[in-house]
Design a protein around this motif. Structure first.
Motif, PDB file in Angstrom:
ATOM      1  N   ALA A 173       8.115   7.458  -1.200  1.00  0.00           N
ATOM      2  CA  ALA A 173       9.072   8.267  -1.938  1.00  0.00           C
ATOM      3  C   ALA A 173       8.563   8.475  -3.353  1.00  0.00           C
ATOM      4  O   ALA A 173       7.714   7.725  -3.852  1.00  0.00           O
ATOM      5  N   GLU A 174       9.089   9.516  -4.007  1.00  0.00           N
ATOM      6  CA  GLU A 174       8.815   9.776  -5.413  1.00  0.00           C
ATOM      7  C   GLU A 174      10.137   9.980  -6.131  1.00  0.00           C
ATOM      8  O   GLU A 174      11.122  10.417  -5.535  1.00  0.00           O
ATOM      9  N   GLY A 175      10.167   9.665  -7.422  1.00  0.00           N
ATOM     10  CA  GLY A 175      11.389   9.822  -8.193  1.00  0.00           C
ATOM     11  C   GLY A 175      11.114  10.379  -9.571  1.00  0.00           C
ATOM     12  O   GLY A 175      10.014  10.231 -10.114  1.00  0.00           O
ATOM     13  N   GLY A 176      12.117  10.997 -10.155  1.00  0.00           N
ATOM     14  CA  GLY A 176      11.966  11.620 -11.455  1.00  0.00           C
ATOM     15  C   GLY A 176      11.629  13.088 -11.312  1.00  0.00           C
ATOM     16  O   GLY A 176      10.969  13.496 -10.351  1.00  0.00           O
ATOM     17  N   ALA A 177      12.089  13.903 -12.252  1.00  0.00           N
ATOM     18  CA  ALA A 177      11.886  15.343 -12.170  1.00  0.00           C
ATOM     19  C   ALA A 177      11.617  15.902 -13.574  1.00  0.00           C
ATOM     20  O   ALA A 177      12.023  15.315 -14.572  1.00  0.00           O
ATOM     21  N   PRO A 178      10.912  17.055 -13.638  1.00  0.00           N
ATOM     22  CA  PRO A 178      10.394  17.844 -12.515  1.00  0.00           C
ATOM     23  C   PRO A 178       9.077  17.302 -11.953  1.00  0.00           C
ATOM     24  O   PRO A 178       8.751  17.518 -10.805  1.00  0.00           O
ATOM     25  N   THR A 179       8.308  16.604 -12.793  1.00  0.00           N
ATOM     26  CA  THR A 179       7.086  15.951 -12.309  1.00  0.00           C
ATOM     27  C   THR A 179       7.395  14.485 -12.071  1.00  0.00           C
ATOM     28  O   THR A 179       7.949  13.819 -12.948  1.00  0.00           O
ATOM     29  N   PRO A 180       7.088  13.951 -10.896  1.00  0.00           N
ATOM     30  CA  PRO A 180       7.490  12.569 -10.589  1.00  0.00           C
ATOM     31  C   PRO A 180       6.988  11.560 -11.609  1.00  0.00           C
ATOM     32  O   PRO A 180       5.837  11.618 -12.044  1.00  0.00           O
ATOM     33  N   THR A 181       7.863  10.651 -11.955  1.00  0.00           N
ATOM     34  CA  THR A 181       7.532   9.528 -12.823  1.00  0.00           C
ATOM     35  C   THR A 181       7.301   8.262 -12.004  1.00  0.00           C
ATOM     36  O   THR A 181       6.611   7.349 -12.437  1.00  0.00           O
ATOM     37  N   VAL A 182       7.883   8.232 -10.812  1.00  0.00           N
ATOM     38  CA  VAL A 182       7.900   7.033  -9.983  1.00  0.00           C
ATOM     39  C   VAL A 182       7.299   7.323  -8.605  1.00  0.00           C
ATOM     40  O   VAL A 182       7.545   8.384  -8.019  1.00  0.00           O
ATOM     41  N   PHE A 183       6.510   6.377  -8.122  1.00  0.00           N
ATOM     42  CA  PHE A 183       5.978   6.421  -6.760  1.00  0.00           C
ATOM     43  C   PHE A 183       6.395   5.126  -6.074  1.00  0.00           C
ATOM     44  O   PHE A 183       6.292   4.043  -6.659  1.00  0.00           O
ATOM     45  N   ALA A 184       6.898   5.236  -4.845  1.00  0.00           N
ATOM     46  CA  ALA A 184       7.478   4.070  -4.183  1.00  0.00           C
ATOM     47  C   ALA A 184       7.116   4.048  -2.703  1.00  0.00           C
ATOM     48  O   ALA A 184       6.738   5.071  -2.131  1.00  0.00           O
ATOM     49  N   TRP A 185       7.260   2.877  -2.112  1.00  0.00           N
ATOM     50  CA  TRP A 185       7.017   2.752  -0.673  1.00  0.00           C
ATOM     51  C   TRP A 185       7.771   1.559  -0.098  1.00  0.00           C
ATOM     52  O   TRP A 185       8.211   0.681  -0.821  1.00  0.00           O
ATOM     53  N   ARG A 186       7.900   1.597   1.222  1.00  0.00           N
ATOM     54  CA  ARG A 186       8.360   0.443   1.991  1.00  0.00           C
ATOM     55  C   ARG A 186       7.227   0.016   2.905  1.00  0.00           C
ATOM     56  O   ARG A 186       6.606   0.843   3.581  1.00  0.00           O
ATOM     57  N   ALA A 187       6.954  -1.277   2.903  1.00  0.00           N
ATOM     58  CA  ALA A 187       5.965  -1.849   3.811  1.00  0.00           C
ATOM     59  C   ALA A 187       6.601  -3.060   4.484  1.00  0.00           C
ATOM     60  O   ALA A 187       7.617  -3.587   4.027  1.00  0.00           O
ATOM     61  N   ARG A 188       6.004  -3.470   5.566  1.00  0.00           N
ATOM     62  CA  ARG A 188       6.588  -4.575   6.321  1.00  0.00           C
ATOM     63  C   ARG A 188       5.501  -5.566   6.720  1.00  0.00           C
ATOM     64  O   ARG A 188       4.356  -5.193   6.965  1.00  0.00           O
ATOM     65  N   LYS A 189       5.900  -6.844   6.765  1.00  0.00           N
ATOM     66  CA  LYS A 189       4.991  -7.868   7.264  1.00  0.00           C
ATOM     67  C   LYS A 189       5.052  -7.849   8.784  1.00  0.00           C
ATOM     68  O   LYS A 189       6.134  -8.005   9.370  1.00  0.00           O
ATOM     69  N   PRO A 190       3.929  -7.631   9.444  1.00  0.00           N
ATOM     70  CA  PRO A 190       3.986  -7.520  10.908  1.00  0.00           C
ATOM     71  C   PRO A 190       4.289  -8.856  11.574  1.00  0.00           C
ATOM     72  O   PRO A 190       4.038  -9.929  11.016  1.00  0.00           O
ATOM     73  N   TYR A 191       4.869  -8.754  12.745  1.00  0.00           N
ATOM     74  CA  TYR A 191       5.045  -9.941  13.576  1.00  0.00           C
ATOM     75  C   TYR A 191       3.680 -10.362  14.103  1.00  0.00           C
ATOM     76  O   TYR A 191       2.822  -9.529  14.380  1.00  0.00           O
ATOM     77  N   ALA A 192       3.484 -11.670  14.235  1.00  0.00           N
ATOM     78  CA  ALA A 192       2.220 -12.162  14.764  1.00  0.00           C
ATOM     79  C   ALA A 192       2.059 -11.720  16.207  1.00  0.00           C
ATOM     80  O   ALA A 192       3.017 -11.754  16.988  1.00  0.00           O
ATOM     81  N   GLU A 193       0.860 -11.298  16.518  1.00  0.00           N
ATOM     82  CA  GLU A 193       0.615 -10.885  17.900  1.00  0.00           C
ATOM     83  C   GLU A 193       0.555 -12.111  18.800  1.00  0.00           C
ATOM     84  O   GLU A 193       0.021 -13.169  18.424  1.00  0.00           O
ATOM     85  N   ARG A 194       1.147 -11.966  19.959  1.00  0.00           N
ATOM     86  CA  ARG A 194       1.078 -13.067  20.913  1.00  0.00           C
ATOM     87  C   ARG A 194      -0.312 -13.095  21.569  1.00  0.00           C
ATOM     88  O   ARG A 194      -0.884 -12.052  21.866  1.00  0.00           O
ATOM     89  N   PRO A 195      -0.846 -14.284  21.735  1.00  0.00           N
ATOM     90  CA  PRO A 195      -2.180 -14.369  22.357  1.00  0.00           C
ATOM     91  C   PRO A 195      -2.157 -13.844  23.791  1.00  0.00           C
ATOM     92  O   PRO A 195      -1.172 -14.024  24.505  1.00  0.00           O
ATOM     93  N   HIS A 196      -3.233 -13.173  24.161  1.00  0.00           N
ATOM     94  CA  HIS A 196      -3.325 -12.664  25.524  1.00  0.00           C
ATOM     95  C   HIS A 196      -3.560 -13.816  26.496  1.00  0.00           C
ATOM     96  O   HIS A 196      -4.304 -14.761  26.210  1.00  0.00           O
ATOM     97  N   ARG A 197      -2.897 -13.744  27.630  1.00  0.00           N
ATOM     98  CA  ARG A 197      -3.067 -14.794  28.628  1.00  0.00           C
ATOM     99  C   ARG A 197      -4.134 -14.392  29.639  1.00  0.00           C
ATOM    100  O   ARG A 197      -4.306 -13.231  29.925  1.00  0.00           O
TER     101      ARG A 197
END
Length: 224
Positions: A200-224
């Motif tokens: 996302a960006e915020g502020g006008a008319p030229t953005p002042t802010v740059f933003a994001w959402r990130a997530r910590k992934p779940y650990a992959e289960r080992p293959h059997r």
């Protein structure tokens, strides 16, 4: 951080009130990127706790960490706080469902290490929301005297710390800022092991802010 200790009262009485009308769109970005939830939400570099109520309105319990005792003197009335460095958080691994960083990455020369700490303390599936100074349109290289026509001078591709600012009425001429070009900033998130979900960006008319959402992934289960 003695530079912030020295301006803590000015920050609380001058800068924080200027955010009440939310010209930079912190509220909408937090609702979109952090979103509703329960449990603790740690704010890195919480300053005077100006964003605590917005986090609380999402159903989350704000907690704050900052290195500046002067800033925390104001923040303590708004949320539980601890004085500490975001590169070495006094929090157990995998303990938190959410972490936010709001307008602080330019204050943290070691922001890649901060991102790694954020990833460490997040539980699998936990969310990290970053709302920060736009690296493309704000910095010592950007003249924002006329918000309708921001002048970008040479310097965007040069990372580092600077005291240059387009105004002497703001924050950066007082405490300086660390600049990272956009690829370096985003790359540090990936290197921390977080997965981007939204921007996302915020502020006008030229953005002042740059933003994001990130997530910590779940650990992959080992293959059997």
């Amino acid at each position: 951080m003695t530079s912030y200790d020295a301006i803590a009262d000015w920050y609380e009485t001058t800068l924080v009130p200027s955010w009440q009308a939310d010209p930079l769109e912190f509220g909408p970005m937090l609702r979109d990127l952090l979103g509703p939830g329960t449990g603790a939400c740690l704010e890195l570099g919480c300053g005077t706790g100006a964003h605590a109520e917005r986090i609380r309105q999402l159903g989350r319990t704000p907690l704050g960490v900052d290195v500046s005792a002067g800033m925390l003197r104001h923040a303590a009335a708004r949320l539980p706080v601890v004085r500490g460095d975001a590169v070495a958080l006094p929090i157990a691994t995998g303990a938190l469902p959410a972490v936010v960083a709001i307008m602080v990455h330019t204050d943290m020369p070691a922001y890649p290490a901060v991102l790694r700490e954020a990833a460490r303390v997040l539980a699998p599936g936990g969310v990290f929301a970053h709302i920060g100074v736009h690296p493309c349109f704000c910095g010592g290289f950007a003249d924002r005297t006329d918000g309708r026509a921001v002048v970008i001078r040479p310097g965007y591709r040069e990372p580092g710390w600077t005291m240059e600012s387009w105004t002497d009425q703001g924050l950066r001429d007082k405490v300086g800022a660390t600049h990272r070009p956009l690829p370096a900033l985003l790359g540090a998130v990936l290197e921390a092991g977080l997965v981007f979900e939204r921007f996302a960006e915020g502020g006008a008319p030229t953005p002042t802010v740059f933003a994001w959402r990130a997530r910590k992934p779940y650990a992959e289960r080992p293959h059997r």
